[in-house]
Design a protein around this motif. Structure first.
Motif, PDB file in Angstrom:
ATOM      1  N   ASN A  18       0.792  -1.223   0.000  1.00 49.37           N
ATOM      2  CA  ASN A  18       0.000   0.000   0.000  1.00 49.37           C
ATOM      3  C   ASN A  18       0.827   1.278   0.000  1.00 49.37           C
ATOM      4  N   LYS A  19       2.098   1.197  -0.285  1.00 53.29           N
ATOM      5  CA  LYS A  19       2.947   2.382  -0.152  1.00 53.29           C
ATOM      6  C   LYS A  19       2.652   3.470  -1.171  1.00 53.29           C
ATOM      7  N   ASP A  20       2.039   3.140  -2.305  1.00 48.65           N
ATOM      8  CA  ASP A  20       1.753   4.140  -3.322  1.00 48.65           C
ATOM      9  C   ASP A  20       0.339   4.706  -3.226  1.00 48.65           C
ATOM     10  N   PHE A  21      -0.441   4.262  -2.268  1.00 50.04           N
ATOM     11  CA  PHE A  21      -1.794   4.783  -2.097  1.00 50.04           C
ATOM     12  C   PHE A  21      -1.714   6.178  -1.468  1.00 50.04           C
ATOM     13  N   PRO A  22      -2.786   6.970  -1.584  1.00 50.69           N
ATOM     14  CA  PRO A  22      -2.768   8.315  -0.994  1.00 50.69           C
ATOM     15  C   PRO A  22      -2.832   8.274   0.528  1.00 50.69           C
ATOM     16  N   ASN A  23      -2.429   9.374   1.140  1.00 53.80           N
ATOM     17  CA  ASN A  23      -2.473   9.513   2.589  1.00 53.80           C
ATOM     18  C   ASN A  23      -3.893   9.901   2.989  1.00 53.80           C
ATOM     19  N   VAL A  24      -4.513   9.127   3.855  1.00 52.03           N
ATOM     20  CA  VAL A  24      -5.896   9.369   4.258  1.00 52.03           C
ATOM     21  C   VAL A  24      -6.079  10.745   4.887  1.00 52.03           C
ATOM     22  N   HIS A  25      -5.069  11.247   5.569  1.00 55.39           N
ATOM     23  CA  HIS A  25      -5.180  12.542   6.240  1.00 55.39           C
ATOM     24  C   HIS A  25      -5.410  13.679   5.248  1.00 55.39           C
ATOM     25  N   ASP A  26      -5.012  13.483   3.991  1.00 52.29           N
ATOM     26  CA  ASP A  26      -5.221  14.504   2.969  1.00 52.29           C
ATOM     27  C   ASP A  26      -6.684  14.612   2.551  1.00 52.29           C
ATOM     28  N   PHE A  27      -7.543  13.675   2.985  1.00 51.49           N
ATOM     29  CA  PHE A  27      -8.937  13.647   2.558  1.00 51.49           C
ATOM     30  C   PHE A  27      -9.921  13.880   3.702  1.00 51.49           C
ATOM     31  N   VAL A  28      -9.391  14.241   4.875  1.00 48.99           N
ATOM     32  CA  VAL A  28     -10.256  14.580   6.005  1.00 48.99           C
ATOM     33  C   VAL A  28     -10.818  15.978   5.751  1.00 48.99           C
ATOM     34  N   ASP A  29     -12.135  16.115   5.829  1.00 54.74           N
ATOM     35  CA  ASP A  29     -12.799  17.399   5.581  1.00 54.74           C
ATOM     36  C   ASP A  29     -13.801  17.677   6.701  1.00 54.74           C
ATOM     37  N   PRO A  30     -13.367  18.375   7.755  1.00 55.41           N
ATOM     38  CA  PRO A  30     -14.275  18.638   8.877  1.00 55.41           C
ATOM     39  C   PRO A  30     -15.430  19.570   8.500  1.00 55.41           C
ATOM     40  N   ASP A  31     -15.316  20.260   7.374  1.00 55.21           N
ATOM     41  CA  ASP A  31     -16.367  21.193   6.940  1.00 55.21           C
ATOM     42  C   ASP A  31     -17.308  20.581   5.903  1.00 55.21           C
ATOM     43  N   TRP A  32     -17.211  19.284   5.670  1.00 58.45           N
ATOM     44  CA  TRP A  32     -18.037  18.598   4.689  1.00 58.45           C
ATOM     45  C   TRP A  32     -19.508  18.758   5.060  1.00 58.45           C
ATOM     46  N   ASP A  33     -20.327  19.104   4.088  1.00 51.14           N
ATOM     47  CA  ASP A  33     -21.764  19.279   4.287  1.00 51.14           C
ATOM     48  C   ASP A  33     -22.353  18.029   4.928  1.00 51.14           C
ATOM     49  N   GLN A  34     -22.993  18.190   6.081  1.00 46.15           N
ATOM     50  CA  GLN A  34     -23.478  17.042   6.854  1.00 46.15           C
ATOM     51  C   GLN A  34     -24.622  16.292   6.169  1.00 46.15           C
ATOM     52  N   ARG A  35     -25.449  16.988   5.388  1.00 45.38           N
ATOM     53  CA  ARG A  35     -26.529  16.304   4.660  1.00 45.38           C
ATOM     54  C   ARG A  35     -25.946  15.406   3.572  1.00 45.38           C
ATOM     55  N   GLU A  36     -24.933  15.928   2.885  1.00 42.72           N
ATOM     56  CA  GLU A  36     -24.271  15.135   1.848  1.00 42.72           C
ATOM     57  C   GLU A  36     -23.563  13.938   2.469  1.00 42.72           C
ATOM     58  N   LYS A  37     -22.881  14.180   3.572  1.00 38.74           N
ATOM     59  CA  LYS A  37     -22.182  13.103   4.277  1.00 38.74           C
ATOM     60  C   LYS A  37     -23.166  12.025   4.721  1.00 38.74           C
ATOM     61  N   ALA A  38     -24.326  12.424   5.219  1.00 37.11           N
ATOM     62  CA  ALA A  38     -25.334  11.461   5.666  1.00 37.11           C
ATOM     63  C   ALA A  38     -25.810  10.584   4.507  1.00 37.11           C
ATOM     64  N   LYS A  39     -25.937  11.157   3.324  1.00 36.20           N
ATOM     65  CA  LYS A  39     -26.352  10.369   2.161  1.00 36.20           C
ATOM     66  C   LYS A  39     -25.271   9.370   1.757  1.00 36.20           C
ATOM     67  N   VAL A  40     -24.005   9.786   1.858  1.00 39.67           N
ATOM     68  CA  VAL A  40     -22.902   8.865   1.552  1.00 39.67           C
ATOM     69  C   VAL A  40     -22.878   7.727   2.572  1.00 39.67           C
ATOM     70  N   ILE A  41     -23.057   8.052   3.834  1.00 40.75           N
ATOM     71  CA  ILE A  41     -23.088   7.021   4.877  1.00 40.75           C
ATOM     72  C   ILE A  41     -24.233   6.046   4.629  1.00 40.75           C
ATOM     73  N   ALA A  42     -25.417   6.569   4.310  1.00 43.91           N
ATOM     74  CA  ALA A  42     -26.563   5.698   4.041  1.00 43.91           C
ATOM     75  C   ALA A  42     -26.263   4.774   2.857  1.00 43.91           C
ATOM     76  N   PHE A  43     -25.627   5.302   1.823  1.00 44.07           N
ATOM     77  CA  PHE A  43     -25.268   4.482   0.666  1.00 44.07           C
ATOM     78  C   PHE A  43     -24.281   3.390   1.057  1.00 44.07           C
ATOM     79  N   LEU A  44     -23.254   3.739   1.838  1.00 44.93           N
ATOM     80  CA  LEU A  44     -22.237   2.762   2.229  1.00 44.93           C
ATOM     81  C   LEU A  44     -22.808   1.675   3.131  1.00 44.93           C
ATOM     82  N   LYS A  45     -23.917   1.956   3.808  1.00 43.28           N
ATOM     83  CA  LYS A  45     -24.554   0.962   4.681  1.00 43.28           C
ATOM     84  C   LYS A  45     -25.470   0.015   3.916  1.00 43.28           C
ATOM     85  N   LEU A  46     -25.801   0.346   2.675  1.00 41.11           N
ATOM     86  CA  LEU A  46     -26.638  -0.536   1.872  1.00 41.11           C
ATOM     87  C   LEU A  46     -25.891  -1.835   1.568  1.00 41.11           C
TER      88      LEU A  46
END
Length: 159
Positions: free
Chosen positions: A72-100
């Protein structure tokens, strides 16, 4: 479908709009060349059983992160994709999708979260367009890791 998807991804790469993808790679060939080849092959080949290479070559791979091991050494760093300001409604829809329920591929052994080190799943999930580890749900829910916009757009379109 895979052929059309390959063409769309090739267009994104050529136009420079693929920069928000978390990770995309197919074997040793350059992504653009392999995608074009896959698009051509998938219109004539219809395998009865999909193996890892078939699944990997026809779907955008997201949610895999850098670690110190050689795999996994060539994969991106997860810390570069943390977004504390991400729209919570959008995030909730992504979470619901991932739980399907999604088609899953099981593996032996756990993956550990690259942020908090908890055990984080043993499966990969997929739909017609994407392949992601089951642990992506944990990253999104617990650490505000935002998937690529193309994935979010697919979720919003289908919700």
């Amino acid at each position: 479908q895979a052929g059309e998807y390959g063409k769309k991804l090739l267009e994104q790469i050529q136009s420079g709009h693929a920069s928000d993808l978390l990770y995309y790679s197919i074997a040793e060939a350059s992504a653009a060349d392999r995608i074009a080849q896959t698009a051509k092959e998938t219109t004539t080949m219809r395998p009865k059983v999909l193996g890892w290479r078939d699944v990997h070559a026809t779907r955008m791979v997201i949610g895999y992160w850098h670690s110190k091991d050689s795999e996994n050494k060539d994969f991106p760093n997860v810390h570069d994709f943390v977004d504390p300001d991400w729209d919570q409604r959008e995030k909730a829809k992504v979470i619901a999708f991932l739980k399907l329920p999604h088609v899953s591929l099981g593996y032996m052994g756990w993956s550990n979260c690259r942020i908090c080190l908890c055990h984080n799943g043993t499966e990969d999930h997929m739909n017609d367009e994407f392949l992601w580890p089951s642990g992506l749900l944990h990253y999104v829910e617990c650490h505000n890791v935002k998937p690529p916009q193309i994935f979010i757009d697919m979720v919003l379109k289908n919700s």
